[in-house]
Design a protein around this motif. Structure first.
Motif, PDB file in Angstrom:
ATOM      1  N   THR A  56      32.041  47.125  45.000  1.00 59.72           N
ATOM      2  CA  THR A  56      31.482  45.782  44.834  1.00 59.72           C
ATOM      3  C   THR A  56      31.835  45.205  43.472  1.00 59.72           C
ATOM      4  O   THR A  56      32.221  44.034  43.346  1.00 59.72           O
ATOM      5  N   PHE A  57      31.721  46.025  42.450  1.00 60.02           N
ATOM      6  CA  PHE A  57      32.042  45.571  41.098  1.00 60.02           C
ATOM      7  C   PHE A  57      33.519  45.190  40.990  1.00 60.02           C
ATOM      8  O   PHE A  57      33.861  44.145  40.414  1.00 60.02           O
ATOM      9  N   PHE A  58      34.382  46.010  41.548  1.00 58.44           N
ATOM     10  CA  PHE A  58      35.809  45.688  41.539  1.00 58.44           C
ATOM     11  C   PHE A  58      36.081  44.399  42.312  1.00 58.44           C
ATOM     12  O   PHE A  58      36.906  43.569  41.889  1.00 58.44           O
ATOM     13  N   GLY A  59      35.392  44.215  43.436  1.00 58.54           N
ATOM     14  CA  GLY A  59      35.571  42.993  44.221  1.00 58.54           C
ATOM     15  C   GLY A  59      35.180  41.758  43.437  1.00 58.54           C
ATOM     16  O   GLY A  59      35.879  40.733  43.478  1.00 58.54           O
ATOM     17  N   PHE A  60      34.057  41.822  42.721  1.00 60.93           N
ATOM     18  CA  PHE A  60      33.649  40.684  41.890  1.00 60.93           C
ATOM     19  C   PHE A  60      34.680  40.387  40.816  1.00 60.93           C
ATOM     20  O   PHE A  60      34.979  39.220  40.533  1.00 60.93           O
ATOM     21  N   CYS A  61      35.228  41.429  40.209  1.00 64.95           N
ATOM     22  CA  CYS A  61      36.182  41.228  39.121  1.00 64.95           C
ATOM     23  C   CYS A  61      37.505  40.644  39.611  1.00 64.95           C
ATOM     24  O   CYS A  61      38.095  39.779  38.959  1.00 64.95           O
ATOM     25  N   VAL A  62      37.977  41.127  40.759  1.00 69.31           N
ATOM     26  CA  VAL A  62      39.288  40.694  41.240  1.00 69.31           C
ATOM     27  C   VAL A  62      39.200  39.393  42.037  1.00 69.31           C
ATOM     28  O   VAL A  62      40.236  38.840  42.434  1.00 69.31           O
ATOM     29  N   SER A  63      37.986  38.886  42.273  1.00 71.17           N
ATOM     30  CA  SER A  63      37.828  37.666  43.065  1.00 71.17           C
ATOM     31  C   SER A  63      38.509  36.467  42.406  1.00 71.17           C
ATOM     32  O   SER A  63      38.933  35.537  43.093  1.00 71.17           O
ATOM     33  N   GLY A  64      38.620  36.472  41.062  1.00 70.51           N
ATOM     34  CA  GLY A  64      39.298  35.375  40.390  1.00 70.51           C
ATOM     35  C   GLY A  64      40.748  35.249  40.837  1.00 70.51           C
ATOM     36  O   GLY A  64      41.243  34.131  41.068  1.00 70.51           O
ATOM     37  N   ALA A  65      41.437  36.377  40.973  1.00 70.85           N
ATOM     38  CA  ALA A  65      42.829  36.346  41.431  1.00 70.85           C
ATOM     39  C   ALA A  65      42.929  35.807  42.850  1.00 70.85           C
ATOM     40  O   ALA A  65      43.818  35.010  43.168  1.00 70.85           O
ATOM     41  N   MET A  66      41.980  36.212  43.708  1.00 68.81           N
ATOM     42  CA  MET A  66      42.013  35.719  45.087  1.00 68.81           C
ATOM     43  C   MET A  66      41.726  34.227  45.142  1.00 68.81           C
ATOM     44  O   MET A  66      42.316  33.495  45.955  1.00 68.81           O
ATOM     45  N   MET A  67      40.837  33.745  44.282  1.00 71.24           N
ATOM     46  CA  MET A  67      40.555  32.306  44.254  1.00 71.24           C
ATOM     47  C   MET A  67      41.778  31.505  43.837  1.00 71.24           C
ATOM     48  O   MET A  67      42.039  30.426  44.375  1.00 71.24           O
ATOM     49  N   VAL A  68      42.546  32.035  42.887  1.00 75.39           N
ATOM     50  CA  VAL A  68      43.785  31.365  42.479  1.00 75.39           C
ATOM     51  C   VAL A  68      44.770  31.308  43.645  1.00 75.39           C
ATOM     52  O   VAL A  68      45.396  30.275  43.904  1.00 75.39           O
ATOM     53  N   VAL A  69      44.894  32.423  44.364  1.00 76.82           N
ATOM     54  CA  VAL A  69      45.789  32.457  45.527  1.00 76.82           C
ATOM     55  C   VAL A  69      45.333  31.464  46.587  1.00 76.82           C
ATOM     56  O   VAL A  69      46.147  30.760  47.200  1.00 76.82           O
ATOM     57  N   ILE A  70      44.019  31.381  46.818  1.00 74.92           N
ATOM     58  CA  ILE A  70      43.481  30.448  47.813  1.00 74.92           C
ATOM     59  C   ILE A  70      43.829  29.010  47.447  1.00 74.92           C
ATOM     60  O   ILE A  70      44.269  28.223  48.292  1.00 74.92           O
ATOM     61  N   GLY A  79      44.446  41.932  34.631  1.00 74.19           N
ATOM     62  CA  GLY A  79      45.894  42.018  34.765  1.00 74.19           C
ATOM     63  C   GLY A  79      46.389  41.470  36.091  1.00 74.19           C
ATOM     64  O   GLY A  79      47.422  40.799  36.151  1.00 74.19           O
ATOM     65  N   VAL A  80      45.629  41.732  37.166  1.00 73.97           N
ATOM     66  CA  VAL A  80      45.990  41.191  38.482  1.00 73.97           C
ATOM     67  C   VAL A  80      45.936  39.669  38.460  1.00 73.97           C
ATOM     68  O   VAL A  80      46.832  38.981  38.971  1.00 73.97           O
ATOM     69  N   THR A  81      44.872  39.125  37.857  1.00 74.18           N
ATOM     70  CA  THR A  81      44.733  37.670  37.785  1.00 74.18           C
ATOM     71  C   THR A  81      45.860  37.054  36.964  1.00 74.18           C
ATOM     72  O   THR A  81      46.408  36.003  37.325  1.00 74.18           O
ATOM     73  N   ALA A  82      46.218  37.696  35.861  1.00 68.25           N
ATOM     74  CA  ALA A  82      47.308  37.183  35.039  1.00 68.25           C
ATOM     75  C   ALA A  82      48.637  37.232  35.785  1.00 68.25           C
ATOM     76  O   ALA A  82      49.487  36.347  35.621  1.00 68.25           O
ATOM     77  N   ALA A  83      48.827  38.261  36.618  1.00 62.23           N
ATOM     78  CA  ALA A  83      50.067  38.374  37.387  1.00 62.23           C
ATOM     79  C   ALA A  83      50.181  37.268  38.432  1.00 62.23           C
ATOM     80  O   ALA A  83      51.277  36.775  38.721  1.00 62.23           O
ATOM     81  N   VAL A  84      49.038  36.890  39.016  1.00 63.40           N
ATOM     82  CA  VAL A  84      49.051  35.804  40.003  1.00 63.40           C
ATOM     83  C   VAL A  84      49.473  34.500  39.341  1.00 63.40           C
ATOM     84  O   VAL A  84      50.185  33.684  39.934  1.00 63.40           O
ATOM     85  N   GLY A  85      49.024  34.288  38.108  1.00 58.98           N
ATOM     86  CA  GLY A  85      49.443  33.095  37.374  1.00 58.98           C
ATOM     87  C   GLY A  85      48.651  31.874  37.760  1.00 58.98           C
ATOM     88  O   GLY A  85      48.964  31.231  38.772  1.00 58.98           O
ATOM     89  N   PRO A  86      47.600  31.532  37.001  1.00 56.45           N
ATOM     90  CA  PRO A  86      46.772  30.377  37.369  1.00 56.45           C
ATOM     91  C   PRO A  86      47.408  29.036  37.061  1.00 56.45           C
ATOM     92  O   PRO A  86      46.890  28.002  37.477  1.00 56.45           O
ATOM     93  N   ALA A  87      48.528  28.995  36.341  1.00 54.94           N
ATOM     94  CA  ALA A  87      49.092  27.716  35.913  1.00 54.94           C
ATOM     95  C   ALA A  87      49.921  27.080  37.029  1.00 54.94           C
ATOM     96  O   ALA A  87      50.699  27.749  37.709  1.00 54.94           O
ATOM     97  N   GLY A  88      49.742  25.755  37.202  1.00 55.21           N
ATOM     98  CA  GLY A  88      50.578  24.978  38.108  1.00 55.21           C
ATOM     99  C   GLY A  88      50.323  25.250  39.577  1.00 55.21           C
ATOM    100  O   GLY A  88      49.654  26.190  39.959  1.00 55.21           O
ATOM    101  N   GLY A  89      50.896  24.355  40.410  1.00 57.65           N
ATOM    102  CA  GLY A  89      50.842  24.557  41.846  1.00 57.65           C
ATOM    103  C   GLY A  89      49.583  24.098  42.527  1.00 57.65           C
ATOM    104  O   GLY A  89      49.296  24.553  43.637  1.00 57.65           O
TER     105      GLY A  89
END
Length: 291
Positions: A223-237, A112-122
């Motif tokens: 650690t498990f939560f960090g691995f899961c949420v890393s996708g959202a941080m990568m999109v932000v990066i 849900g966090v990753t979807a909120a960040v929105g990987p499309a565009g930019g």
């Protein structure tokens, strides 16, 4: 020469846009849905096989915790320590019984966090009107005049041609290497949670061994939560790094000579993927410091 240079730059930008689009898709892909859910099903089967040892391991560590409480605690505190260890043991058994569901909730939340960040565009790169104009103006030979200014103009145009030609080749290599590094991180972001999930029961069972050993359970969940949420941080990066790198150099374009603009333009195009790939690679360390 202008056609060759533009073809190299367009090819490098096309490589970036295509491969980063693939990486963005991987960033937003849930570990439960990757490859049609087959890896997740395999991990679940392994978890079920290993989870049978959760209660025996927790019981062993519970006995160790009681022994430590009797040996190290004053007599007036032994009853209290025993009660605390028993409560901790009961909590561990409850968590172990619902651990797979808890891990699933963590994955759903991170998705849900990753979807909120929105990987499309930019994140797409292109020649743009200003860059296209700079290449065109830089590669125009001056009209023949038997003067020193004509010779200087010829030398400057040849220098711009060499810079842009070499820069175009370098850009193709840099874009390819950076994108492959980012895609590798995207695959790891999916695989890392799946790899540690079968051993979740063991990490939780060790929490019955007292306060110090009990930190293993909390550390595992973090650690498990960090691995899961890393996708959202990568999109932000990728999004923020793209904007930052392009704006810094764009502000300096057009103010200098043709060869200076060519160098700045090439640096901008090369620095953007290198910085983003480096930051994406360091996502795990950033998250570990944050958690």
């Amino acid at each position: 020469m202008e056609t060759v240079v533009k073809a190299l730059y367009n090819a490098s930008f096309s490589i970036w846009n295509t491969l980063i689009g693939l990486a963005m898709t991987l960033f937003s892909t849930s570990p439960t849905a990757a490859a049609g859910g087959s890896p997740y099903g395999t991990v679940h089967a392994l978890y079920d096989a290993i989870s049978a040892a959760t209660i025996p391991i927790a019981t062993c560590f519970f006995v160790i915790a009681i022994y430590k409480s009797v040996v190290t605690s004053p007599p007036e505190q032994q009853a209290q320590r025993f009660l605390m260890d028993t409560v901790r043991y009961c909590i561990i058994l409850f968590v172990a019984a619902h651990l797979w569901e808890i891990l699933g909730y963590i994955i759903e939340f991170s998705d849900g966090v990753t979807a909120a960040v929105g990987p499309a565009g930019g994140y797409t790169l292109s020649m743009g009107g200003s860059l296209d104009a700079i290449i065109h103006d830089s590669l125009q030979f001056p009209e023949f005049e038997l003067t020193g200014e004509w010779i200087v103009g010829i030398i400057e145009t040849l220098g711009c041609s060499a810079v842009l030609l070499i820069g175009g080749v370098v850009l193709v290599l840099v874009m390819s290497a950076s994108c492959l590094s980012i895609i590798s991180s995207a695959f790891q972001r999916i695989l890392k949670p799946l790899i540690i999930m079968p051993f979740a029961g063991i990490a939780v069972a060790m929490g019955a061994g007292g306060q110090e050993i009990g930190r293993s359970m909390v550390q595992f969940l973090k650690t498990f939560f960090g691995f899961c949420v890393s996708g959202a941080m990568m999109v932000v990066i990728i999004k923020s790094g793209y904007v930052l790198c392009t704006d810094i150099i764009n502000s300096g374009l057009g103010g200098g000579s043709d060869i200076e603009n060519c160098i700045l333009m090439t640096l901008q195009a090369a620095i953007t993927p290198i910085i983003i790939a480096g930051l994406v690679k360091g996502t795990d360390s950033v998250i570990s410091r944050m958690l």
